[in-house]
Design an enzyme around this catalytic site. Structure first.
Site, short mmCIF file in Angstrom:
data_model
loop_
_atom_site.label_atom_id
_atom_site.label_comp_id
_atom_site.label_asym_id
_atom_site.label_seq_id
_atom_site.Cartn_x
_atom_site.Cartn_y
_atom_site.Cartn_z
N CYS A 194 0.83 -1.20 0.00
CA CYS A 194 0.00 0.00 0.00
C CYS A 194 0.87 1.26 0.00
O CYS A 194 0.62 2.21 -0.75
CB CYS A 194 -0.93 -0.01 1.21
SG CYS A 194 -2.14 1.34 1.23
N CYS A 195 1.91 1.28 0.85
CA CYS A 195 2.82 2.42 0.90
C CYS A 195 3.51 2.62 -0.45
O CYS A 195 3.73 3.76 -0.88
CB CYS A 195 3.86 2.21 1.99
SG CYS A 195 3.26 2.44 3.68
N CYS A 230 -0.92 8.79 7.03
CA CYS A 230 -2.27 8.49 6.59
C CYS A 230 -3.18 8.29 7.80
O CYS A 230 -2.75 7.78 8.83
CB CYS A 230 -2.28 7.23 5.73
SG CYS A 230 -1.48 7.43 4.12
N CYS A 261 -3.44 4.82 9.53
CA CYS A 261 -2.16 4.26 9.97
C CYS A 261 -1.49 5.09 11.06
O CYS A 261 -0.33 4.88 11.39
CB CYS A 261 -1.21 4.12 8.79
SG CYS A 261 -1.82 3.04 7.49
N CYS A 297 8.20 3.46 5.45
CA CYS A 297 7.24 3.20 4.37
C CYS A 297 7.90 2.92 3.05
O CYS A 297 7.24 2.52 2.10
CB CYS A 297 6.29 4.39 4.23
SG CYS A 297 7.13 5.93 3.85
#
Length: 236
Positions: free
Chosen positions: A118-119, A202, A205, A230
């Site tokens: 995702c990162c 985010c 997170c 990340c």
């Protein structure tokens, strides 16, 4: 992307002021220098310094699509106050759509690999586009922020991104010095800092931390601290 060798005078920057480091970077790289900004306290210090010392350099923002509303509010305040160009980079729409279709909206909670995927989609790939054509980028990283940053250099060759020069003017600063600067210069800052968020990323997170906890313990809190990066600031 231009490739610049590691500066042979890195050691001389130890003990230099942030203004001096930013001024050196601006003189060395000119318009091919940019500041990466996620609107945390350190980044806002550097936005303030950059506006005074090197207004020809620009600021880039990685909008992951999952930021706090307070981050957008501060972004607007910064744009209104500072005579700098803020360039925003978004993840590739097709990549985000595929990730959500296959794994759902919260796959990053399920494993470290999923979180890094995702990162990569939301931050690392856009960073590559933001750095294209630059010879140097500047960050608000500090050695005291986490166990993954204790060996941080003030000026280094970022081999993970093709050898571009990476400049960390606040590497030596303790947290107290960041806030002293903000207060002394009336720098706008993220309102979540007043709610226990020392590190802000985010929305899903990031969470507040308790007094005495590691500054980045609220980032990806379900993971071990040794791996909490990340992909933006990894060594090659």
């Amino acid at each position: 992307m231009g490739v610049v060798a590691r500066e042979p005078v890195v050691a001389s920057f130890e003990g230099a002021s942030a203004d001096e480091i930013v001024a050196w970077a601006a003189g060395r790289f000119g318009e091919r220098l940019a500041l990466a900004c996620s609107f945390g306290a350190e980044d806002m210090v550097l936005v303030d310094i950059l506006a005074r010392v090197a207004p020809a350099a620009h600021v880039f923002v990685l909008d992951t699509g999952r930021l706090h509303q307070a981050t957008y509010d501060l972004m607007q305040r910064a744009r209104e106050r500072y005579p700098l160009e803020f360039r925003t980079y978004f993840p590739r729409t097709a990549s985000v759509e595929e990730l959500i279709r296959v794994k759902g909206p919260n796959s990053f909670y399920e494993s470290v690999d999923n979180r890094k995927e995702c990162c990569h989609i939301r931050k690392v790939e856009p960073l590559g586009r933001a750095l294209a054509g630059l010879d140097a980028w500047m960050t608000g990283l500090r050695r005291a922020q986490s166990v993954t940053r204790t060996a941080l250099d003030i000026v280094e060759s970022d081999e993970a991104h093709g050898g571009i020069v990476k400049i960390n003017p606040l590497a030596e600063w303790p947290e107290e010095r960041v806030w002293e600067y903000i207060r002394a210069n009336n720098v706008p800052y993220h309102r979540l800092h007043d709610q226990g968020y020392p590190s802000i990323g985010c929305e899903p997170c990031t969470r507040p931390v308790l007094p005495g906890q590691d500054l980045r313990s609220g980032r990806w809190w379900w993971e071990n601290p040794e791996g909490k990066e990340c992909g933006l600031h990894l060594t090659a």
